[in-house]
Design a protein around this motif. Structure first.
Motif, PDB file in Angstrom:
ATOM      1  N   GLN A 189       2.564   4.119  -3.795  1.00 20.00           N
ATOM      2  CA  GLN A 189       2.571   3.082  -2.765  1.00 20.00           C
ATOM      3  C   GLN A 189       1.257   3.116  -1.974  1.00 20.00           C
ATOM      4  N   LYS A 190       1.020   2.026  -1.214  1.00 15.27           N
ATOM      5  CA  LYS A 190      -0.287   1.890  -0.546  1.00 15.27           C
ATOM      6  C   LYS A 190      -0.123   1.980   0.967  1.00 15.27           C
ATOM      7  N   PRO A 191      -0.938   2.789   1.615  1.00 13.59           N
ATOM      8  CA  PRO A 191      -0.854   2.847   3.077  1.00 13.59           C
ATOM      9  C   PRO A 191      -1.482   1.607   3.719  1.00 13.59           C
ATOM     10  N   LEU A 192      -1.086   1.368   4.963  1.00 13.55           N
ATOM     11  CA  LEU A 192      -1.633   0.235   5.718  1.00 13.55           C
ATOM     12  C   LEU A 192      -3.155   0.235   5.713  1.00 13.55           C
ATOM     13  N   ALA A 193      -3.747   1.424   5.764  1.00 12.61           N
ATOM     14  CA  ALA A 193      -5.213   1.514   5.807  1.00 12.61           C
ATOM     15  C   ALA A 193      -5.826   0.830   4.587  1.00 12.61           C
ATOM     16  N   VAL A 194      -5.164   0.944   3.436  1.00  9.73           N
ATOM     17  CA  VAL A 194      -5.679   0.328   2.208  1.00  9.73           C
ATOM     18  C   VAL A 194      -5.410  -1.180   2.227  1.00  9.73           C
ATOM     19  N   ILE A 195      -4.199  -1.523   2.637  1.00 11.94           N
ATOM     20  CA  ILE A 195      -3.823  -2.944   2.682  1.00 11.94           C
ATOM     21  C   ILE A 195      -4.748  -3.683   3.659  1.00 11.94           C
ATOM     22  N   GLU A 196      -4.982  -3.042   4.793  1.00 17.19           N
ATOM     23  CA  GLU A 196      -5.811  -3.693   5.818  1.00 17.19           C
ATOM     24  C   GLU A 196      -7.274  -3.754   5.404  1.00 17.19           C
ATOM     25  N   ALA A 197      -7.741  -2.743   4.681  1.00 19.79           N
ATOM     26  CA  ALA A 197      -9.153  -2.748   4.264  1.00 19.79           C
ATOM     27  C   ALA A 197      -9.418  -3.904   3.296  1.00 19.79           C
ATOM     28  N   THR A 198      -8.477  -4.150   2.358  1.00 24.16           N
ATOM     29  CA  THR A 198      -8.703  -5.255   1.416  1.00 24.16           C
ATOM     30  C   THR A 198      -8.549  -6.595   2.144  1.00 24.16           C
ATOM     31  N   ASP A 199      -7.553  -6.661   3.020  1.00 27.89           N
ATOM     32  CA  ASP A 199      -7.341  -7.893   3.804  1.00 27.89           C
ATOM     33  C   ASP A 199      -8.582  -8.183   4.668  1.00 27.89           C
ATOM     34  N   GLY A 251      -7.345   4.344  -9.671  1.00 28.21           N
ATOM     35  CA  GLY A 251      -7.150   4.241  -8.229  1.00 28.21           C
ATOM     36  C   GLY A 251      -5.713   4.019  -7.797  1.00 28.21           C
ATOM     37  N   HIS A 252      -4.938   3.316  -8.627  1.00 28.92           N
ATOM     38  CA  HIS A 252      -3.614   2.895  -8.148  1.00 28.92           C
ATOM     39  C   HIS A 252      -2.617   4.042  -8.075  1.00 28.92           C
ATOM     40  N   LYS A 253      -2.940   5.167  -8.708  1.00 27.79           N
ATOM     41  CA  LYS A 253      -2.027   6.313  -8.598  1.00 27.79           C
ATOM     42  C   LYS A 253      -2.411   7.208  -7.417  1.00 27.79           C
ATOM     43  N   MET A 254      -3.557   6.930  -6.811  1.00 28.70           N
ATOM     44  CA  MET A 254      -4.005   7.735  -5.663  1.00 28.70           C
ATOM     45  C   MET A 254      -4.065   6.852  -4.413  1.00 28.70           C
ATOM     46  N   PHE A 255      -3.008   6.009  -4.291  1.00 31.68           N
ATOM     47  CA  PHE A 255      -2.748   5.233  -3.079  1.00 31.68           C
ATOM     48  C   PHE A 255      -3.726   4.069  -2.888  1.00 31.68           C
ATOM     49  N   GLY A 256      -4.534   3.800  -3.924  1.00 25.22           N
ATOM     50  CA  GLY A 256      -5.476   2.682  -3.864  1.00 25.22           C
ATOM     51  C   GLY A 256      -4.948   1.483  -4.647  1.00 25.22           C
ATOM     52  N   PRO A 257      -5.732   0.410  -4.667  1.00 27.60           N
ATOM     53  CA  PRO A 257      -5.303  -0.818  -5.349  1.00 27.60           C
ATOM     54  C   PRO A 257      -5.286  -0.682  -6.871  1.00 27.60           C
ATOM     55  N   THR A 258      -4.481  -1.504  -7.516  1.00 31.22           N
ATOM     56  CA  THR A 258      -4.512  -1.583  -8.987  1.00 31.22           C
ATOM     57  C   THR A 258      -5.864  -2.181  -9.408  1.00 31.22           C
ATOM     58  N   GLY A 259      -6.217  -1.918 -10.658  1.00 31.36           N
ATOM     59  CA  GLY A 259      -7.465  -2.485 -11.185  1.00 31.36           C
ATOM     60  C   GLY A 259      -8.711  -1.777 -10.689  1.00 31.36           C
ATOM     61  N   LEU A 300      -9.994   1.161  -2.419  1.00 30.69           N
ATOM     62  CA  LEU A 300      -9.987   2.533  -2.959  1.00 30.69           C
ATOM     63  C   LEU A 300     -10.747   3.481  -2.015  1.00 30.69           C
ATOM     64  N   GLY A 301     -11.821   2.964  -1.441  1.00 29.96           N
ATOM     65  CA  GLY A 301     -12.553   3.778  -0.450  1.00 29.96           C
ATOM     66  C   GLY A 301     -11.645   4.131   0.719  1.00 29.96           C
ATOM     67  N   ALA A 302     -10.852   3.140   1.148  1.00 30.55           N
ATOM     68  CA  ALA A 302      -9.924   3.395   2.268  1.00 30.55           C
ATOM     69  C   ALA A 302      -8.854   4.405   1.856  1.00 30.55           C
ATOM     70  N   ALA A 303      -8.450   4.369   0.577  1.00 31.17           N
ATOM     71  CA  ALA A 303      -7.436   5.330   0.101  1.00 31.17           C
ATOM     72  C   ALA A 303      -7.993   6.755   0.158  1.00 31.17           C
ATOM     73  N   ILE A 304      -9.255   6.909  -0.231  1.00 32.67           N
ATOM     74  CA  ILE A 304      -9.864   8.252  -0.185  1.00 32.67           C
ATOM     75  C   ILE A 304      -9.961   8.727   1.272  1.00 32.67           C
ATOM     76  N   ASP A 305     -10.378   7.815   2.154  1.00 34.21           N
ATOM     77  CA  ASP A 305     -10.440   8.180   3.582  1.00 34.21           C
ATOM     78  C   ASP A 305      -9.048   8.576   4.077  1.00 34.21           C
ATOM     79  N   TYR A 306      -8.043   7.832   3.621  1.00 44.13           N
ATOM     80  CA  TYR A 306      -6.675   8.125   4.062  1.00 44.13           C
ATOM     81  C   TYR A 306      -6.245   9.519   3.591  1.00 44.13           C
TER      82      TYR A 306
END
Ligand SMILES: Cc1ncc(COP(=O)(O)O)c(C=O)c1O
Length: 421
Positions: A49-59, A239-247, A301-307
């Motif tokens: 699943q994706k944290p808000l930090a990732v969702i918000e970074a792409t948004d 990336g998608h298995k480490m809380f980042g976006p698919t693709g 994905l950058g936001a996922a690593i930061d998270y």
């Protein structure tokens, strides 16, 4: 969870406990219901699943800076390029790569292994050569090698595993003969959870001049990764298995390989100069990155690593270790339940079978209870063949899972069994 780095286990043990309510609040989807029951998401090895930090970074990227990368001189083009390229630095740090230029952005592990297959392996293979894989590989680390072997008249060799799901390292080493042009091993099995002793395998490969590719798809969400300490030649992750976006994903490779490899995809952004008489190519990494990439995805994905950094890998590992212990005990209390994969060194991924119950039936009925587990072959047919089964059920945990969710799984299995009986 235990890890292949001795210092990591102790670091994990010493890590401060996580505030799990706060962590779960970071993942909006965890608050939803499924079929009127609270969601219990235990399919993290499939995708996390994706944290808000990732969702918000792409948004935020699409709202404020959307532009193509490495093309336009205007402000948005520069902002997009900076945000996108920042993830290359983060990934380089995440895997401890010697240089950011050794990080190739890919759509995931599958694209990374195919890139190595066609650009590195195929030009080197001659009839009679082999590529060595293991019995526990995902199809993404089998089929690309079969395809290039078929073209070159080469063959796959398979290193065996034990019934408990551990690579037979001595047999792997025996198979490293002169015909082997590449060895390909998963860092962590997506079915068994087994952590392979990559540093040791890499030493043996290097001693014989055989390059080693590591599929890190299932390691990246759980273990600290250090490609220098591991000593491999290629490291792929998704990336998608480490809380980042698919693709999104990455191939790290030693510079000398990247310099020697011809480009695989041709198109925009991978060239130095195009003439009809002949084209010259950009330096790595851009030589391997044709076309418009998933810019927003890599920002995410950058936001996922930061998270992950903000939560702390050691704290995540400590929590997963406790969850795995609890799940092992709780699941083994279920009559007729057999765990597949009992390696001493494993992550919180548990495959199991229950006497007299088909995995798909059980997964379907568990879904009605709000519980998401995966049933099937997990893209590992040869591993299923080794165990003589068509499918397993798999509960794969992330640090945001709870003991209560594991108890809910065990209780639901009990109810479902009664129903099926
Ligand atoms: C061990 C392993 N390798 C490779 C892959 C393929 O990853 P992707 O589909 O993101 O390319 C997966 C995904 O399930 C995996 O678990």
């Amino acid at each position: 969870m235990s890890t292949s780095h001795a210092h990591d286990s102790s670091a994990a043990d010493a890590a401060p406990a996580l505030d799990i309510d706060r962590i779960r609040a970071d993942f909006p989807v965890l608050a939803r219901s499924v079929h009127g029951k609270p969601l219990v998401y235990l399919d993290n090895a499939n995708t996390s699943q994706k944290p808000l930090a990732v969702i918000e970074a792409t948004d935020h990227f699409y709202r404020t800076s959307n532009a193509n990368v490495a093309r336009a001189v205007h402000a948005l083009g520069a902002e997009a390029t900076d945000a996108y390229e920042a993830t290359r630095d983060k990934l380089a740090r995440f895997v401890n790569a010697p240089s950011r230029d050794e990080i190739i952005f890919t759509s995931g592990t599958t694209q990374a292994t195919n890139l190595v297959a066609y650009s590195f392996a195929l030009p080197r293979l001659v009839p009679g050569d082999t590529i060595l894989v293991t019995q526990m590989e995902h199809h993404a680390n089998i089929v690309p090698w079969q395809l290039v072997c078929a073209r070159a008249g080469a063959k796959l060799k398979v290193a065996p595993i034990s019934q408990s799901g551990e690579l037979l390292v001595d047999r792997f080493v025996e198979l490293l003969t002169a015909d082997v042009k590449l060895a390909c091993v998963t860092h962590v099995s997506n079915v068994l959870g087994t952590i392979n002793p990559i540093a040791r395998l890499a030493r043996e490969c290097r001693r014989r001049g055989i390059p080693l590719l590591v599929d890190g798809s299932q390691a990246a969400p759980h273990l600290p990764i250090d490609v220098r300490a591991l000593g491999c030649d290629f490291y792929a992750l998704t990336g998608h298995k480490m809380f980042g976006p698919t693709g999104t994903g990455m191939l790290w490779a030693r510079r000398e390989h990247l310099e020697a490899m011809p480009p695989f995809f041709g198109g925009g952004e991978m060239i130095r100069e195009v003439r009809f008489e002949g084209t010259t190519f950009a330096d790595p990494p851009h030589k391997f990155e044709a076309g418009t990439p998933n810019v927003a995805g890599f920002v995410g994905l950058g936001a996922a690593i930061d998270y992950m950094d903000s939560v702390g890998l050691a704290a995540m590992a400590a929590r997963e270790k406790a969850l795995l212990e609890h799940a092992n005990t709780a699941l083994r209390s279920v009559p007729g339940l057999r765990v597949i994969g009992e390696a001493a060194d494993k992550v919180a991924v548990i495959s199991f079978l229950i006497d007299g119950v088909h995995a798909h039936d059980l997964a379907t009925l568990l879904d009605l209870e709000g519980i998401a587990v995966r049933s099937g072959h997990h893209c590992a047919h040869p591993l299923m063949q080794f165990y003589g089964v068509a499918a397993t059920l798999r509960a794969s945990l992330a640090f945001y899972n709870t003991h209560d969710e594991i108890d809910a799984l065990v209780a639901a299995i009990g109810r479902v069994r009664k129903l099926l009986a």
